[in-house]
Enzyme design. Structure first.
Site, mmCIF file in Angstrom:
data_model
loop_
_atom_site.group_PDB
_atom_site.id
_atom_site.type_symbol
_atom_site.label_atom_id
_atom_site.label_comp_id
_atom_site.label_asym_id
_atom_site.label_seq_id
_atom_site.Cartn_x
_atom_site.Cartn_y
_atom_site.Cartn_z
ATOM 1 N N ARG A 1 0.998 -1.264 -0.143
ATOM 2 C CA ARG A 1 -0.031 0.219 0.100
ATOM 3 C C ARG A 1 0.900 1.221 0.041
ATOM 4 N NH1 ARG A 1 -5.790 1.321 2.990
ATOM 5 N NH2 ARG A 1 -6.150 -0.302 1.273
ATOM 6 N N HIS B 292 -6.681 0.133 -7.271
ATOM 7 C CA HIS B 292 -6.959 -0.429 -6.102
ATOM 8 C C HIS B 292 -7.399 -1.727 -6.696
ATOM 9 C CE1 HIS B 292 -7.632 -1.499 -2.124
ATOM 10 N NE2 HIS B 292 -8.537 -0.764 -1.787
ATOM 11 N N GLN C 280 -9.654 -4.287 -4.544
ATOM 12 C CA GLN C 280 -11.137 -3.744 -4.261
ATOM 13 C C GLN C 280 -12.360 -4.060 -5.420
ATOM 14 O OE1 GLN C 280 -11.945 -1.769 -1.383
ATOM 15 N NE2 GLN C 280 -13.928 -2.229 -2.451
ATOM 16 N N ASP D 219 -17.068 6.758 -3.529
ATOM 17 C CA ASP D 219 -16.050 6.684 -2.711
ATOM 18 C C ASP D 219 -15.783 8.084 -2.012
ATOM 19 O OD1 ASP D 219 -13.581 6.099 -1.380
ATOM 20 O OD2 ASP D 219 -12.263 6.071 -3.366
ATOM 21 N N CYS E 253 -16.467 1.390 -1.208
ATOM 22 C CA CYS E 253 -15.283 0.654 -0.840
ATOM 23 C C CYS E 253 -14.916 1.042 0.481
ATOM 24 C CB CYS E 253 -13.958 1.013 -1.689
ATOM 25 S SG CYS E 253 -13.828 2.830 -1.407
ATOM 26 N N ARG F 73 -13.560 -8.740 0.141
ATOM 27 C CA ARG F 73 -12.251 -8.473 -0.112
ATOM 28 C C ARG F 73 -11.525 -9.752 0.480
ATOM 29 N NH1 ARG F 73 -10.364 -3.309 0.430
ATOM 30 N NH2 ARG F 73 -8.460 -4.454 -0.380
#
Ligand code: CP
Ligand code: NVA
Length: 306
Positions: free
Chosen positions: A101, A128, A131, A221, A261, A289
């Site tokens: 990350r 991502h 995701q 988001d 998300c 996830r």
């Protein structure tokens, strides 16, 4: 040895394989069966930003597969203490997978060039991918298939929407994004999507109501992502007409599901009413996830030596 830096790394058939492994493992887990498919394997989590879902779902997923994980924060000095080639060549001798990350996608791409183990993007400024796999797994569970479904995203042209757009393009779902002027998906990315998936429907508008019309899933988001805190106030002004609320959900297809998300800023990009409505799938989506990432880990392990 394969990496997952973005969904450009996977073909449609490979994404389908990951969904299939994920669904199989999820069904087995529901019956209490945990197959030790990655026994003895070790995953490192190299994180420069905060995380609840990505960190915990990768670690628990790996444990369920019989492997183990190491959380590596600032103390290992990634990008700070030694040259990338020294860091990458050394760390990848110890590990089978590294989940990164990072603030900069380029930093992850560079790490991957020096590593001999699989690198997985756990969120960068650009993408991502894990995701988006969980997102489409959730939509697929709801509607049975993805082909021809219209998915609307209302908000920023960011890491999450970029990955969702590409995932939809690869899986034959139609993707519509409504973003304010100046926050759209960038043209170089859209050109790349078009080259990778010439038949895909990926459309942009500045009108949230146009984007959600006929959509079976409405996604949003945060308006300011991690690292954009200084832009928060300006973005609240620029995104004011892009909130997902009941009026907007009512303009989508009947019984459209809501996706986010997470983490969300309730009351900004989405109202409490929508977050907690009966067609909200945010909790299932976050749960997926773990299942989707177990699919990624097992699939990557199957690619070794191919
Ligand atoms: N959605 C997501 O990646 O959440 P975290 O930032 O908590 O990992
Ligand atoms: N776009 C958000 C997603 C968080 C999961 C961010 O980058 O902060």
């Amino acid at each position: 040895m394969r990496n997952l830096l973005s969904l450009f790394d996977l073909s449609t058939a490979e994404m389908e394989s990951i969904f299939s492994i994920a669904a199989d493992l999820k069904a087995k887990l529901a019956k209490g069966v945990r197959e030790p498919l990655l026994q003895g394997q070790v995953m490192g989590l190299l994180f420069e930003k905060q995380s609840l879902r990505t960190r915990v779902s990768f670690e628990t997923g790996m444990a369920q597969l019989g492997g183990s994980s190491l959380f590596l924060g600032e103390d290992v000095g990634w990008g700070k203490r030694e040259a990338p080639q020294d860091f990458g060549r050394v760390i990848s001798q110890y590990l089978d997978f590294i989940v990164c990350r990072a603030k900069s996608h380029d930093k992850v791409t560079e790490l991957a060039t020096h590593c001999t183990c699989s690198i997985i993007n756990g969120l960068t400024d650009l993408f991502h991918p894990c995701q988006a796999l969980a997102d489409l797994m959730t939509v697929k569970e709801e509607f049975g298939s993805l082909k021809g479904l219209k998915i609307a995203y209302v908000g920023d042209g960011n890491n999450v929407s970029r990955s969702l757009a590409l995932a939809c393009a690869k899986m034959g779902a139609e993707f519509f994004i409504a973003a304010p002027k100046g926050y759209e998906l960038d043209q170089p990315f859209l050109v790349r999507v078009d080259q990778a998936c010439p038949d895909a429907v990926v459309q942009q508008t500045h009108d949230p109501f146009e984007a959600v019309e006929g959509a079976v899933a409405v996604y949003t988001d945060v308006w300011a992502s991690m690292g954009q805190e200084a832009e928060q106030a300006q973005r609240e002004i620029d995104f004011a007409d892009f909130q997902v609320n009941k009026k907007l959900m009512d303009a989508a297809a009947k019984d459209a599901i809501f996706l986010h998300c997470l983490p969300a800023k309730r009351g900004q990009e989405v109202t409490d009413e929508v977050m907690d409505c009966k067609t909200s799938r945010i909790v299932e989506q976050a749960g997926n996830r773990m299942h989707a990432q177990k699919g990624v880990l097992v699939w990557l392990s199957q690619q070794k030596g191919k």
